[in-house]
Write a protein that holds these residues in place. Structure first.
Motif, PDB file in Angstrom:
ATOM      1  N   MET A 221      86.831  25.299  56.384  1.00  0.00           N
ATOM      2  CA  MET A 221      85.618  24.989  55.564  1.00  0.00           C
ATOM      3  C   MET A 221      85.932  24.929  54.264  1.00  0.00           C
ATOM      4  N   ARG A 222      85.271  24.205  53.469  1.00  0.00           N
ATOM      5  CA  ARG A 222      85.667  23.883  52.015  1.00  0.00           C
ATOM      6  C   ARG A 222      84.308  24.327  51.121  1.00  0.00           C
ATOM      7  N   CYS A 223      84.412  24.615  50.126  1.00  0.00           N
ATOM      8  CA  CYS A 223      83.432  25.025  48.929  1.00  0.00           C
ATOM      9  C   CYS A 223      82.810  23.593  48.728  1.00  0.00           C
ATOM     10  N   ARG A 224      81.397  23.551  48.510  1.00  0.00           N
ATOM     11  CA  ARG A 224      81.028  22.323  47.857  1.00  0.00           C
ATOM     12  C   ARG A 224      79.440  22.518  47.241  1.00  0.00           C
ATOM     13  N   LEU A 225      79.124  21.481  46.569  1.00  0.00           N
ATOM     14  CA  LEU A 225      77.942  21.564  45.891  1.00  0.00           C
ATOM     15  C   LEU A 225      77.462  20.498  46.487  1.00  0.00           C
ATOM     16  N   VAL A 226      76.047  20.771  47.309  1.00  0.00           N
ATOM     17  CA  VAL A 226      75.241  19.873  47.928  1.00  0.00           C
ATOM     18  C   VAL A 226      73.974  19.429  47.222  1.00  0.00           C
ATOM     19  N   VAL A 227      73.527  18.223  47.577  1.00  0.00           N
ATOM     20  CA  VAL A 227      72.213  17.673  47.050  1.00  0.00           C
ATOM     21  C   VAL A 227      71.729  17.379  48.578  1.00  0.00           C
TER      22      VAL A 227
ATOM     23  N   ILE B 220      95.539  22.702  50.819  1.00  0.00           N
ATOM     24  CA  ILE B 220      95.126  21.245  51.585  1.00  0.00           C
ATOM     25  C   ILE B 220      93.842  21.003  50.819  1.00  0.00           C
ATOM     26  N   SER B 221      93.380  19.469  50.829  1.00  0.00           N
ATOM     27  CA  SER B 221      92.190  19.014  49.966  1.00  0.00           C
ATOM     28  C   SER B 221      90.934  19.797  50.583  1.00  0.00           C
ATOM     29  N   SER B 222      90.881  19.866  51.910  1.00  0.00           N
ATOM     30  CA  SER B 222      89.653  20.336  52.232  1.00  0.00           C
ATOM     31  C   SER B 222      89.220  21.986  52.103  1.00  0.00           C
ATOM     32  N   GLU B 223      90.288  22.442  51.503  1.00  0.00           N
ATOM     33  CA  GLU B 223      90.139  23.924  51.123  1.00  0.00           C
ATOM     34  C   GLU B 223      90.025  24.064  49.378  1.00  0.00           C
ATOM     35  N   GLN B 224      90.167  22.935  48.874  1.00  0.00           N
ATOM     36  CA  GLN B 224      90.024  23.074  47.419  1.00  0.00           C
ATOM     37  C   GLN B 224      88.766  23.269  46.895  1.00  0.00           C
ATOM     38  N   PRO B 225      88.802  23.704  45.595  1.00  0.00           N
ATOM     39  CA  PRO B 225      87.362  24.052  44.948  1.00  0.00           C
ATOM     40  C   PRO B 225      86.435  22.737  44.970  1.00  0.00           C
ATOM     41  N   LEU B 226      85.188  22.803  45.195  1.00  0.00           N
ATOM     42  CA  LEU B 226      84.332  21.751  45.263  1.00  0.00           C
ATOM     43  C   LEU B 226      83.139  21.815  44.742  1.00  0.00           C
ATOM     44  N   ILE B 227      82.767  20.844  44.068  1.00  0.00           N
ATOM     45  CA  ILE B 227      81.240  20.505  43.730  1.00  0.00           C
ATOM     46  C   ILE B 227      80.518  19.262  44.626  1.00  0.00           C
ATOM     47  N   SER B 228      79.241  19.602  45.388  1.00  0.00           N
ATOM     48  CA  SER B 228      79.043  18.501  46.285  1.00  0.00           C
ATOM     49  C   SER B 228      77.404  18.420  45.888  1.00  0.00           C
TER      50      SER B 228
ATOM     51  N   CYS C 186      75.431   7.831  51.648  1.00  0.00           N
ATOM     52  CA  CYS C 186      75.462   6.906  50.627  1.00  0.00           C
ATOM     53  C   CYS C 186      74.991   7.519  49.251  1.00  0.00           C
ATOM     54  N   ALA C 187      74.252   8.679  49.550  1.00  0.00           N
ATOM     55  CA  ALA C 187      73.839   9.439  48.333  1.00  0.00           C
ATOM     56  C   ALA C 187      74.281  10.820  48.251  1.00  0.00           C
ATOM     57  N   SER C 188      75.220  11.256  48.919  1.00  0.00           N
ATOM     58  CA  SER C 188      75.813  12.709  49.317  1.00  0.00           C
ATOM     59  C   SER C 188      77.254  12.631  48.751  1.00  0.00           C
ATOM     60  N   PRO C 189      77.686  12.453  47.589  1.00  0.00           N
ATOM     61  CA  PRO C 189      79.047  12.591  47.238  1.00  0.00           C
ATOM     62  C   PRO C 189      79.534  14.084  47.070  1.00  0.00           C
ATOM     63  N   SER C 190      80.687  14.168  47.175  1.00  0.00           N
ATOM     64  CA  SER C 190      81.750  15.354  47.065  1.00  0.00           C
ATOM     65  C   SER C 190      82.708  15.279  46.091  1.00  0.00           C
ATOM     66  N   TYR C 191      83.018  16.342  45.178  1.00  0.00           N
ATOM     67  CA  TYR C 191      84.072  15.989  44.173  1.00  0.00           C
ATOM     68  C   TYR C 191      84.970  17.187  44.126  1.00  0.00           C
TER      69      TYR C 191
ATOM     70  N   ASP D 248      81.408  25.415  45.060  1.00  0.00           N
ATOM     71  CA  ASP D 248      82.029  26.421  46.045  1.00  0.00           C
ATOM     72  C   ASP D 248      83.394  26.522  45.604  1.00  0.00           C
ATOM     73  N   ASN D 249      83.920  27.768  45.419  1.00  0.00           N
ATOM     74  CA  ASN D 249      85.260  28.139  45.204  1.00  0.00           C
ATOM     75  C   ASN D 249      86.060  27.761  46.166  1.00  0.00           C
ATOM     76  N   CYS D 250      87.261  27.668  46.089  1.00  0.00           N
ATOM     77  CA  CYS D 250      88.353  27.322  47.353  1.00  0.00           C
ATOM     78  C   CYS D 250      88.235  28.463  48.098  1.00  0.00           C
ATOM     79  N   VAL D 251      88.440  27.967  49.516  1.00  0.00           N
ATOM     80  CA  VAL D 251      88.188  28.463  50.863  1.00  0.00           C
ATOM     81  C   VAL D 251      88.967  30.109  50.677  1.00  0.00           C
ATOM     82  N   PRO D 252      90.024  30.178  50.555  1.00  0.00           N
ATOM     83  CA  PRO D 252      90.801  31.590  50.207  1.00  0.00           C
ATOM     84  C   PRO D 252      90.227  32.263  49.247  1.00  0.00           C
ATOM     85  N   GLY D 253      89.616  31.688  48.374  1.00  0.00           N
ATOM     86  CA  GLY D 253      88.641  32.408  47.252  1.00  0.00           C
ATOM     87  C   GLY D 253      89.499  32.732  45.843  1.00  0.00           C
ATOM     88  N   GLY D 254      90.740  32.216  45.566  1.00  0.00           N
ATOM     89  CA  GLY D 254      91.400  32.593  44.333  1.00  0.00           C
ATOM     90  C   GLY D 254      91.432  31.696  43.401  1.00  0.00           C
ATOM     91  N   HIS D 255      90.517  30.539  43.430  1.00  0.00           N
ATOM     92  CA  HIS D 255      90.365  29.585  42.518  1.00  0.00           C
ATOM     93  C   HIS D 255      88.851  29.109  42.247  1.00  0.00           C
TER      94      HIS D 255
END
Length: 810
Positions: free
Chosen positions: A1-7, A169-177, A189-194, A272-279
């Protein structure tokens, strides 16, 4: 699972509403709080590995359990750390990205934003969960007004973010979505992740993956110069507070909800912070309170020939088609959501269409143009003298209203002059000054500045003084007195002289140099210079007085005037004094003269080039006659005949003499015994004598006639070619201090080696004449026996090798 910011836009039901373009209440956080929004915080490793949210804040309840009136919500299990907060005060700056926390984008000013996330992490946090990354999100259920789907109903938001690289790995990096969702599905098309992509070259949950920095930069991320506040503790990599935080500045995005007229959708932002939690990850979101369709941002009233930027909020994966007035120039590509153009004199319409799989939006804006002000030309550059001066400056060819005049004495720092007239009179200047005029035309177009005019200010002329101030010239003195002006400001125009100090006569022809040589006067005379600096009035120097003495000036001559001698030889000077009573001579002679004419001869032998001065005085005249005898001494001729050597009978010996003189030099060897040519530098000697010693002296003579000598001794042996080695030596004493072989008839030495009783090499050489001084690495060796070995080649090409022992005696 990855951290994300979701609209998230979620279709809940279909309702009948009258068509409206009104935005949902508080969609842009204008109330300064989270009212009408749903919020949550949690940890992504709780509950079935699905990132279960532990704390929910309902939009129908008041704070603290709901969002009505709530300005902030804490991080999960961190009551003193804000995980969600509404920002209402402009002027804040993000510490990592340096961008505003509430943005202004191409002229559009947002008034509110929301901050999702913080720099808090779960690793090492006693109040946290002990693992898993923090998640925070806000969501809004939007009732899309009913009406024709051809009429746009748009949502426009801006985002900026700060992500710490976790090297996962990319799917566990800190995330805004952002997620836009109907009740059935996500509108992709209107639901990006960064996030910061990596090359996934570690296992899931591991660290050390290589960041795909090229893709990150292409996506608008740059690395911050501010290090992470959280210490890196990975034992396999670098430790400390790393500079690996990446930021992305404000970017605008839009999407169209017209296909969902009369329905409900859900919009969710999540960090979302990274999945392991340290970033960590955090992001800013600002939303426009205008849902009536696409809007072009940019000025509608602009000036002639001005570079202007226009933009629209971006659509994910969209194409853009811009239309600008035909007389304008494109300064950028017209295939993105931002264009830069240069206007002309005529206005017109700017239109744009942006289209992707979710939306097809258009907008137009009418542009009016205004003539730009023209600074014009400032006439009147001139040069004046410091102090009482006047200069008139006129502004011509300008268009607009004069705002002010400006002045500068260094062309960098300008001070305003409160004058709005096209003419200005500069008075009483003491320094060179530049002037310019600022011309404006209303508040739309920037002011223009005229060309600059310079009033050059010359400083007042200073005549200075003449040295020497007092001097004497004797009757018949041929060596005149040289007068020099100093301390003056300006250029010398001419010199003047006066017999009474009142009436002055200029030299004719004139003399504009700073020195004047006076000779041939017959009475007391004063001299002065006339100086002038630029346009300032001329000034005269303080005068110098030259007294006339009727006593005759000494008369003498020397022969030769100068000469050149070889090193170690003598130069002769002949002097003849016709008028004078005494003399001094640096070559050694001096004294009174009983009668004239008087003659003397002096010889000198300088080792280096030297000037000898003859000074003659005639009693009553204070000025001596000085005559210089320049003796140039040639450099010594240093000759090298070579090192003393030994040969055997019948062995040819090649001599090679050299000289320090560049030449060509003439050589002569004495005696000429057994030499093929004694008059060259490199004769060959062939010896039929035996047990004989011959000492040769070679002389090198330069083209000028200077010479030098050197000697070489040749010992002739009757033996065959051999290498003789002594059996003992006494280092440190005057006799036999060096142990060396004596080669006879040997053309080259391959080696000469010495070993101690332990078999260690203590000395080695391949140079004929080389030998051992009894030291090893600077340490004297004790008395005792040593073994030597030698090998060489004689002049016939035969190899000679020998070995033996010797004794070192101390």
């Amino acid at each position: 699972m990855r951290c994300r910011l979701v609209v998230l836009f979620l279709f809940i039901c279909c309702r009948s509403f009258s068509q409206s373009q009104t935005c949902p209440l508080n969609i842009n956080f204008a109330s300064g709080d989270l009212t009408h929004w749903y919020a949550y915080t949690g940890n992504n490793q709780l509950g079935n590995g699905q990132g279960a949210i532990k704390q929910r804040y309902d939009s129908t309840n008041f704070a603290p359990s709901g969002t009505i009136g709530a300005k902030t919500e804490p991080e999960f299990n961190l009551g003193n750390v804000r995980g969600i907060q509404v920002l209402t005060a402009r002027g804040g700056i993000d510490m990592f990205g340096g961008f505003a926390t509430i943005p202004t984008i191409n002229g559009y000013s947002y008034n509110y934003s929301i901050l999702l996330g913080s720099t808090s992490i779960t690793r090492g946090n006693a109040n946290g969960t002990g693992g898993g990354g923090y998640i925070r999100g806000v969501s809004y259920n939007i009732n899309v007004p009913p009406g024709p789907t051809t009429v746009p109903y748009t949502m426009t938001y801006a985002y900026a973010m700060v992500l710490e690289n976790g090297t996962h790995i990319s799917s566990e990096q800190p995330l805004i979505s952002l997620t836009l969702k109907t009740k059935d599905s996500v509108i992709s098309c209107a639901s990006p992740s960064y996030y910061l992509p990596t090359f996934n070259n570690v296992t899931e949950g591991g660290r050390g993956a290589t960041l795909d920095s090229a893709t990150a930069k292409h996506n608008g991320f740059v690395v911050s110069q501010v290090p992470s506040p959280n210490e890196n503790v990975d034992p396999t990599g670098a430790t400390g507070f790393l500079r690996d935080v990446w930021v992305k500045n404000w970017t605008e995005v839009t999407f169209d909800l017209s296909p969902y007229r009369g329905q409900q959708v859900s919009l969710t932002f999540e960090a979302d912070n990274c999945v392991p939690g340290g970033h960590f990850a955090y992001g800013y979101i600002a939303i426009r309170n205008n849902c009536g369709g696409l809007e072009i941002s940019g000025d509608s009233l602009i000036c002639y020939n001005t570079a202007v930027t226009y933009s629209v909020p971006a659509l994910a994966g969209a194409t853009y088609d811009w239309i600008v007035p035909g007389t304008w120039s494109l300064l950028s590509s017209d295939t993105s959501n931002i264009i830069k153009v240069k206007t002309a004199t005529a206005g017109g319409t700017i239109a744009v269409r942006e289209k992707n799989s979710c939306a097809n939006l258009t907008d137009t804006i009418q542009i009016k143009t205004l003539p730009s002000p023209v600074g014009g030309t400032l006439d009147g550059s001139t040069t004046v003298c410091t102090g009482d001066n006047t200069s008139t400056l006129n502004l011509v060819g300008y268009s607009g209203v004069i705002g002010s005049w400006q002045a500068s004495t260094d062309s960098m720092n300008w001070s305003a002059i409160p004058d709005i007239n096209p003419q200005y009179i500069a008075e009483n200047l003491n320094a060179t000054t530049l002037y310019r005029v600022v011309v404006g035309k209303g508040n739309v177009c920037p002011p223009d500045t005229s060309s600059a005019a310079m009033v050059t200010v010359d400083q007042k002329t200073v005549g200075g003084k003449v040295d020497p101030a007092v001097s004497t010239l004797c009757s018949g003195q041929t060596a005149g007195e040289t007068l020099t002006v100093s301390g003056n400001l300006g250029l010398v125009l001419n010199w003047q002289y006066s017999l009474d100090g009142i009436n002055w006569t200029s030299l004719n022809p004139g003399d504009a140099t700073t020195f004047n040589t006076v000779a041939g006067i017959t009475q007391n005379t004063e001299f002065r210079s006339i100086d002038k600096n630029g346009v300032c009035p001329a000034d005269t120097s303080a005068p110098a007085s030259i007294a006339f003495d009727p006593v005759s000036y000494p008369v003498a001559g020397t022969d030769p005037a100068d000469t050149t001698i070889c090193f170690g030889t003598t130069a002769t000077l002949d002097a003849n004094i016709d008028v004078g009573t005494s003399y001094t001579w640096t070559g050694g002679n001096s004294g009174n003269i009983g009668g004239t004419p008087y003659q003397f001869t002096s010889q000198v032998s300088p080792e280096t080039t030297t000037d000898y001065i003859l000074a003659v005085l005639n009693q009553g005249c204070p000025n001596p006659l000085l005559d210089t005898f320049h003796v140039h001494v040639m450099a010594p001729v240093v000759v090298d005949a070579g090192r003393d050597t030994s040969v055997v009978v019948g062995e040819p010996l090649q001599f090679q003499a050299s000289s320090s003189d560049p030449g060509p030099d003439a050589f002569q060897w004495v005696p000429a015994t057994e030499l093929d040519n004694p008059f060259i530098a490199d004769p060959v000697g062939t010896y039929n004598l035996s047990d004989n010693i011959i000492k040769y002296t070679v002389k090198a003579t330069t083209p000028f006639g200077c010479s030098g000598e050197s000697s070489i001794t040749v010992k002739v042996f009757k033996t065959k070619p051999d290498i003789f080695v002594p059996n003992a030596f006494t280092p440190g004493l005057a006799i036999n201090p060096v142990f060396r072989p004596i080669p006879v008839g040997i053309s080259s030495l391959e080696y000469f080696r010495i070993y101690n009783r332990l078999g260690e090499l203590v000395y080695s050489t391949s140079s004929i004449g080389g030998g051992w001084d009894g030291n090893l690495n600077g340490v004297p060796q004790a008395s005792g026996g040593f073994v030597w070995m030698v090998k060489g080649t004689d002049y016939n090409g035969n190899i000679i090798a020998k070995k033996g022992t010797m004794v070192l005696i101390r």
